[in-house]
Design a protein around this motif. Structure first.
Motif, mmCIF file in Angstrom:
data_model
loop_
_atom_site.group_PDB
_atom_site.id
_atom_site.type_symbol
_atom_site.label_atom_id
_atom_site.label_comp_id
_atom_site.label_asym_id
_atom_site.label_seq_id
_atom_site.Cartn_x
_atom_site.Cartn_y
_atom_site.Cartn_z
ATOM 1 N N GLY A 1 0.580 -0.657 0.247
ATOM 2 C CA GLY A 1 -0.021 0.338 -0.213
ATOM 3 C C GLY A 1 0.972 1.411 -0.211
ATOM 4 N N GLU A 2 0.626 2.058 0.279
ATOM 5 C CA GLU A 2 0.949 3.527 -0.340
ATOM 6 C C GLU A 2 1.292 3.534 1.414
ATOM 7 O OE1 GLU A 2 0.569 8.312 -1.357
ATOM 8 O OE2 GLU A 2 -0.986 6.462 -1.550
ATOM 9 N N LEU A 3 3.167 3.585 1.137
ATOM 10 C CA LEU A 3 3.532 4.163 2.670
ATOM 11 C C LEU A 3 3.608 6.168 3.247
ATOM 12 C CD1 LEU A 3 7.428 3.115 2.204
ATOM 13 C CD2 LEU A 3 5.464 1.897 4.158
ATOM 14 N N VAL A 4 3.677 5.723 4.524
ATOM 15 C CA VAL A 4 3.523 7.158 4.548
ATOM 16 C C VAL A 4 4.875 7.192 5.635
ATOM 17 C CG1 VAL A 4 2.358 8.662 6.111
ATOM 18 C CG2 VAL A 4 0.983 7.519 5.154
ATOM 19 N N LYS A 5 5.652 8.290 4.831
ATOM 20 C CA LYS A 5 7.289 8.515 4.873
ATOM 21 C C LYS A 5 7.392 9.966 5.456
ATOM 22 C CE LYS A 5 8.856 5.993 1.481
ATOM 23 N NZ LYS A 5 10.211 6.527 0.175
ATOM 24 N N LEU A 6 7.354 9.957 7.010
ATOM 25 C CA LEU A 6 7.350 10.521 8.019
ATOM 26 C C LEU A 6 8.841 10.729 8.785
ATOM 27 C CD1 LEU A 6 3.766 10.109 9.294
ATOM 28 C CD2 LEU A 6 4.973 12.535 7.455
ATOM 29 N N ALA A 7 9.872 9.982 8.144
ATOM 30 C CA ALA A 7 11.080 9.478 8.725
ATOM 31 C C ALA A 7 12.440 10.817 8.779
ATOM 32 C CB ALA A 7 11.331 8.890 9.078
ATOM 33 N N SER A 8 12.058 11.639 7.945
ATOM 34 C CA SER A 8 13.257 11.906 6.973
ATOM 35 C C SER A 8 13.548 14.135 7.054
ATOM 36 C CB SER A 8 13.550 12.521 5.769
ATOM 37 O OG SER A 8 14.019 10.318 6.293
ATOM 38 N N ASN A 9 12.387 14.025 8.123
ATOM 39 C CA ASN A 9 11.824 16.095 8.230
ATOM 40 C C ASN A 9 12.039 16.524 6.393
ATOM 41 O OD1 ASN A 9 11.997 15.554 10.719
ATOM 42 N ND2 ASN A 9 13.975 16.089 11.506
ATOM 43 N N GLU A 10 11.721 15.706 5.549
ATOM 44 C CA GLU A 10 11.089 16.594 4.501
ATOM 45 C C GLU A 10 10.003 16.768 4.131
ATOM 46 O OE1 GLU A 10 12.824 11.910 2.176
ATOM 47 O OE2 GLU A 10 10.619 12.624 2.873
ATOM 48 N N THR A 11 9.609 18.417 3.309
ATOM 49 C CA THR A 11 8.521 18.750 3.187
ATOM 50 C C THR A 11 7.607 17.576 1.961
ATOM 51 O OG1 THR A 11 7.194 20.694 2.102
ATOM 52 C CG2 THR A 11 9.131 19.977 0.921
ATOM 53 N N PRO A 12 5.952 17.489 2.788
ATOM 54 C CA PRO A 12 5.685 16.881 1.512
ATOM 55 C C PRO A 12 5.219 17.160 0.276
ATOM 56 C CG PRO A 12 3.796 17.583 3.497
ATOM 57 C CD PRO A 12 4.773 18.130 3.745
ATOM 58 N N TYR A 13 5.343 19.028 0.136
ATOM 59 C CA TYR A 13 4.550 19.507 -1.551
ATOM 60 C C TYR A 13 5.857 19.423 -2.360
ATOM 61 C CZ TYR A 13 2.609 21.472 3.290
ATOM 62 O OH TYR A 13 1.274 21.329 4.252
ATOM 63 N N PRO A 14 5.570 18.488 -3.342
ATOM 64 C CA PRO A 14 6.513 18.676 -4.676
ATOM 65 C C PRO A 14 6.760 20.230 -5.161
ATOM 66 C CG PRO A 14 3.609 18.482 -5.352
ATOM 67 C CD PRO A 14 3.659 18.610 -3.910
ATOM 68 N N PRO A 15 8.086 19.907 -5.163
ATOM 69 C CA PRO A 15 8.555 20.947 -5.840
ATOM 70 C C PRO A 15 7.600 22.039 -6.753
ATOM 71 C CG PRO A 15 9.672 19.764 -6.871
ATOM 72 C CD PRO A 15 8.934 18.834 -6.357
ATOM 73 N N HIS A 16 8.022 23.640 -6.553
ATOM 74 C CA HIS A 16 7.206 24.684 -7.190
ATOM 75 C C HIS A 16 6.976 24.278 -8.839
ATOM 76 C CE1 HIS A 16 5.704 28.545 -9.053
ATOM 77 N NE2 HIS A 16 5.702 28.527 -7.771
ATOM 78 N N PRO A 17 6.581 24.437 -9.843
ATOM 79 C CA PRO A 17 6.221 23.827 -11.144
ATOM 80 C C PRO A 17 7.423 24.885 -11.752
ATOM 81 C CG PRO A 17 3.974 24.375 -10.353
ATOM 82 C CD PRO A 17 4.239 24.866 -9.331
ATOM 83 N N GLN A 18 7.780 26.256 -11.569
ATOM 84 C CA GLN A 18 9.236 26.485 -12.362
ATOM 85 C C GLN A 18 9.897 26.562 -11.908
ATOM 86 O OE1 GLN A 18 6.240 30.819 -11.889
ATOM 87 N NE2 GLN A 18 7.469 31.253 -12.979
#
Ligand code: PLP
Length: 356
Positions: free
Chosen positions: A24-41
């Motif tokens: 299933g889909e893993l929820v990765k909350l282990a590396s202090n990343e942002t969940p938001y993808p890079p800005h389109p530009q």
């Protein structure tokens, strides 16, 4: 049998987060990343750069340093860049530490710091955080002596998420001898509500031994590309550049970071969203009777009381939620959880409910 240098066995292995074969889909909350993808530009800037990958990147990182200078007001000659801020830490160690030299930092803090002493044969002085998970600045200053080359303050601190106000640091740095370099590692500074991220820039004017270390990996969401920078005295930049490979920040990373700096509105939006999630996660944890330190970052440091840390961290992983075990980060009976999207955070909380 091939042989390795005598420091190798002392170097701690970077602790990887546990993973499970989860269907299933893993929820990765282990590396202090942002969940938001890079800005389109930012993605467009990376795309445009692909055409020139047959060329080496600019070794001087002139455009990137100019863009950071425009953003911070610090001149380009006082800006060092690296393949992630980790590379700048490693290069600082190589350039400054050696057997007989000492490095002072609080503990628990970022897991790279012990490596800096181990790889150079310098002596690491680890000063325990206080009971609130904050730096004990007085105790750290008491460890500084003629052999001290470098002091590192992680602000906000990883993994405890606590932060010191720049005014407190200002007074403290002023009392340290000038031969000691002070790195304030500000990987999470944007998430702190104690200060405007630009407040600490003023300290650079007053302290010629101060280095502010920052990264595009966290709020800018570019950890996959690896790019960080230091605002520092010029001799520090020259030393760092001297000890590592010339093309250390790749072309895609340079292009992405330059573009990302142009989207400060996006940075503000992410910070706002992160603070909303911080309040949500921390109040939900409190309702479950789980204490946290006061987070100024994009993660919480959760006390598990007398519950079994392994059971909880492994149990979460079995349910597809990956967090960090406290014992891998320097203190047992804890876990560190990064804030994801609301949906991810609620999956973490629901999974936790089945284990408490
Ligand atoms: C306190 C701290 N400093 C530096 C880094 C390294 O970041 P980078 O991706 O820029 O190497 C991290 C990454 O987790 C961190 O927590």
């Amino acid at each position: 049998m091939i042989e390795f240098n005598r420091h190798l066995d002392d170097i701690p292995v970077y602790p990887a987060a546990s993973t499970y074969a989860f269907e299933g889909e893993l929820v990765k909350l282990a590396s202090n990343e942002t969940p938001y993808p890079p800005h389109p530009q930012v993605l467009e800037a990376v795309q445009a750069e692909l055409r020139t990958l047959n060329r080496y990147p600019d070794p001087a990182k002139a455009k990137l340093r100019r863009a950071v200078a425009d953003r911070t007001g610090v001149p380009p000659e006082r800006i060092a860049t690296g393949n992630g801020s980790c590379e700048i830490l490693l290069a600082a160690a190589e350039a400054m530490l050696e057997p007989g030299a000492e490095l002072v930092y609080a503990w628990p803090a970022f897991s790279m710091y012990p490596q800096l002493a181990a790889m150079t044969g310098a002596r690491a002085i680890e000063v325990p955080l206080n009971d609130a998970g904050e730096h004990d600045l007085e105790a750290m200053a008491a460890e500084v002596n003629a052999a001290t080359r470098l002091v590192i303050v992680c602000n906000p601190n990883n993994p405890t998420a606590t932060a010191l106000a720049p005014s407190v640091l200002d007074d403290w740095i002023a009392e340290l001898p000038r031969h000691v370099a002070v790195i304030v590692d500000e990987a999470y500074v944007e998430f702190s509500t104690l200060q405007d991220p630009d407040d600490s820039l003023d300290l650079l004017e007053r302290h010629p031994n101060l280095i502010l270390l920052r990264t595009f990996s966290k709020v800018y969401g570019l950890c996959g590309l690896r790019v960080g920078y230091a605002l520092c005295p010029e001799p520090f930049r020259l030393a760092v550049d001297r000890v590592r490979q010339p093309f250390s920040v790749n072309a895609l990373a340079q292009a992405a970071a330059i573009e990302a700096l142009d989207h400060q509105d996006e940075v503000e939006r992410r910070v706002e969203q992160t603070v909303i999630e911080r309040v949500h996660v921390e109040s939900e944890l409190a309702e479950r009777g789980l204490d946290t330190t006061e987070s100024q970052a994009n993660f919480s440091w959760v006390s598990l009381g007398d519950r079994d840390e392994d059971e909880i961290v492994d149990g979460l992983a079995r349910l597809g939620v990956i967090v960090r075990a406290g014992k891998a980060l320097g203190e047992e009976g804890r876990l560190r959880v990064t804030y994801g999207t609301r949906q991810e955070n609620d999956r973490f909380l629901a999974a936790l409910d089945t284990l408490l």
